[in-house]
Enzyme design. Sequence first.
Site, PDB file in Angstrom:
ATOM      1  N   GLU A 183      14.597  26.868 -12.710  1.00  0.00           N
ATOM      2  CA  GLU A 183      14.053  28.596 -12.979  1.00  0.00           C
ATOM      3  C   GLU A 183      12.683  28.313 -11.989  1.00  0.00           C
ATOM      4  O   GLU A 183      11.824  28.169 -13.055  1.00  0.00           O
ATOM      5  CB  GLU A 183      14.129  28.411 -14.349  1.00  0.00           C
ATOM      6  CG  GLU A 183      15.627  28.567 -15.210  1.00  0.00           C
ATOM      7  CD  GLU A 183      15.594  29.030 -16.341  1.00  0.00           C
ATOM      8  OE1 GLU A 183      14.496  28.539 -17.607  1.00  0.00           O
ATOM      9  OE2 GLU A 183      16.134  30.359 -17.461  1.00  0.00           O
ATOM     10  N   GLU A 263      23.803  30.590 -16.875  1.00  0.00           N
ATOM     11  CA  GLU A 263      22.834  30.243 -18.178  1.00  0.00           C
ATOM     12  C   GLU A 263      23.498  31.649 -18.778  1.00  0.00           C
ATOM     13  O   GLU A 263      22.873  32.451 -19.236  1.00  0.00           O
ATOM     14  CB  GLU A 263      21.309  30.099 -18.212  1.00  0.00           C
ATOM     15  CG  GLU A 263      21.364  28.380 -17.970  1.00  0.00           C
ATOM     16  CD  GLU A 263      19.987  28.488 -17.996  1.00  0.00           C
ATOM     17  OE1 GLU A 263      19.296  29.033 -19.211  1.00  0.00           O
ATOM     18  OE2 GLU A 263      19.540  26.834 -18.029  1.00  0.00           O
TER      19      GLU A 263
END
Length: 660
Positions: A183, A263
């Site tokens: 991320e 995710e």
Amino acid sequence: MVLPRRDAILLFLCVITVPFATAGPSFTVDYKKDCFLKDGEPFRYISGSIHYSRVPRVYWKDRLLKMYMAGLNAIQTYIPWNFHEPTPGLYDFTGDRDLPHFLQLCQDIGLLVILRPGPYICAEWDMGGLPSWLLKKKDIVLRSSDPGYITAVDKWMGKLLPMIKPFLYQNGGPIITVQVENEYGSYFACDYNYLRHLAKLFRSHLGEQVVLFTTDGASVGYLKCGALEGAYATVDFGPGGNVTAAFEAQRYAEARGPLVNSEFYTGWLDHWGEPHSVIPTAVVVKSLNEMLEIGANVNLYMFIGGTNFGYWNGANSPYAPQPTSYDYDALLTEAGDLTEKYFAVRDVIKMYKKIPDGVVPPSTPKFAYGPVEMKKLRTVSESLDILSFSGPVKSPYPLTFVELNQAFGFMLYQTTLPIDCSKPTPLSSPFNGVHDRAYVTIDGVVAGILERDKAISINVTGKAGSHIHILVENMGRVNYGKGINDFKGLVSNLTLGADTLTNWTVYSLSIDEAVRDGLIWEAGVRRASSSANPSPPPAALSQPTFYGGTFQIPDGIPDLPQDTYLQFPNWSKGQVWINGFNLGRYWPSRGPQVTIFVPAHVLSTRAVNNVTILELEAAPCSPGPCVVKFTDTPIINATVKAITPCMREPLNTQHHSWLH
Ligand SMILES: *[C@@H]1O[C@H](CO)[C@@H](O)[C@H](O)[C@H]1NC(C)=O
Ligand SMILES: *[C@@H]1O[C@H](CO)[C@@H](O)[C@H](O)[C@H]1NC(C)=O
Ligand SMILES: *[C@@H]1O[C@H](CO)[C@@H](O)[C@H](O)[C@H]1NC(C)=O
Ligand SMILES: *[C@@H]1O[C@H](CO)[C@@H](O)[C@H](O)[C@H]1NC(C)=O
Ligand SMILES: *[C@@H]1O[C@H](CO)[C@@H](O)[C@H](O)[C@H]1NC(C)=O
Ligand SMILES: *[C@@H]1O[C@H](CO)[C@@H](O)[C@H](O)[C@H]1NC(C)=O
Ligand SMILES: *[C@@H]1O[C@H](CO)[C@@H](O)[C@H](O)[C@H]1NC(C)=O
């Protein structure tokens, strides 16, 4: 439901690709037909996250088997750098850290692996997996091209990646894809050179064929700094939203190729002092179905959350540490038990692929060993000789953990009152000056507690020359955002009235070693028999103190020891060890977690078992019973009493996807 049909069509389209005749196994991205190719055949993964660092090694196989039996075909795991390189150049891949063994088990069970070696992982793990010794360079810019950072990363990856290489799919192993960073698009630095450096580094160790990927929040804003040429861009998002819209964000970075949600949140994380997160099964199932229907690849984060044993939990900002349990309301509980969510997800997967035949491994039995009487051993202040092997360091101003080469746990700061404080005088830190909680005593009498972002001043009284002892607890480093340079200890000067306190004696404390070696017990027993001091009058707070108790596993009951949970009736906050194994932090006075998971393997049937507690605030021992209690039922969702305003918005199903 007729939903599977669309998926079948999609896969059919993929099949039209004429596979190259390749020698040996291969795993690639097909940009023409929007899918992965495994050995030249279209392939879609349905994977789940298990962090091996949060599950005892003895249970790895059980959890992986449960995953396999739910119809998943891949497992996704993070590699926490700080778990493997505690000190620069000293590596640990033994026992619960035996990554090669874990990868081998995955393969033996029939699961492919999606590997996330970081170096930064977030993961609600201390400092997002980065070793705190990186902070020895005070102004280091983590997750950037900062040479101090890059040198350490290169060295670590030079150790790690060659171990990984034989486990790549193309080399006969289970690893199909490898993530670069994590991320990165939600980090302020936005340093493209850093990402490029990592990609080059990974390829130099793993070979040109490895499929690298990135993961970012499902919005164009995150992908701008997170996506990287040469690494396949994927997104992450939770249930309950618009799946089509979320994947449109991925299409911004990858016009073609497989859809991937790296995710998909089956639950959510907790913080001390906030209600336990629960995500309804129906919401999870609906979004999962929508993703599988359009042929997307999905990773369930988490399949099983597990436990932050020891000191491994991270924290968010404004400072909010995560509890010991990382249950996550996932498909399996923290203890690996099957849930309704497990079977509901399995039923969804069943509509899209064949589920393995056979019996799902059952939940492990739990045993209530009952109460254990605890005895006071000694206070931390009385134990400095056995807790601080190398002795204290003197310094005019406070030193941080990293300055004394301590990573986790507690340090003690000692000085004297420079003036008579006959009237209550404020002892204060600047905002955010105590990392993270300071237990203050004056001549052995508790004066109060300072807490990061919450309580920055207490009133003290005492004569000039009185001893001030401040035990500072590291409650877990920030794992997300700008605040990951999270120095611990007294990170600012403290003031008494208008004066800055000086002339500190700072003790680095090796509490875990002392507990493991039985030093606290020996010392405690000796002291207890010779102690002439009457116990101080019961007060709201008592000084940080060790307590100990013993218990035996009963005879005549088959299959003991079994897993259990430890409960702390009327205890406040502290750390707990059984037979030297650090189970983690307890804080029932704040919640939501009340019981601590105790895996059976830390218990002994041969010898008497020892429970050691460091109670930081107040033990229930005088008056009243002084027990901890083993129960067979976990409580991780106790109603949280209102505490000092927490400064965080309440969580709902509209989750911030970038917190991992
Ligand atoms: C979901 O998003 C897509 C693409 O942005 C849009 O066309 C569609 O109307 C949305 N669906 C719902 C139910 O809002
Ligand atoms: C400290 O004492 C002063 C004066 O008695 C009082 O106004 C103040 O609220 C006290 N501060 C704390 C943190 O207890
Ligand atoms: C404490 O104060 C001294 C003197 O002003 C200063 O040099 C030092 O940097 C301060 N320490 C911290 C941690 O702020
Ligand atoms: C600190 O220690 C120095 C040297 O021992 C001494 O001269 C000084 O008076 C002390 N300062 C305080 C505030 O106690
Ligand atoms: C806990 O404290 C409460 C209130 O003092 C008391 O009533 C209760 O019996 C205590 N529980 C245990 C298990 O000691
Ligand atoms: C518990 O502590 C006692 C005394 O230190 C020791 O003899 C015993 O072996 C310990 N038990 C275990 C299981 O470690
Ligand atoms: C906590 O969880 C248990 C078990 O799922 C449930 O029965 C109970 O109602 C929950 N309590 C709260 C306060 O949410």
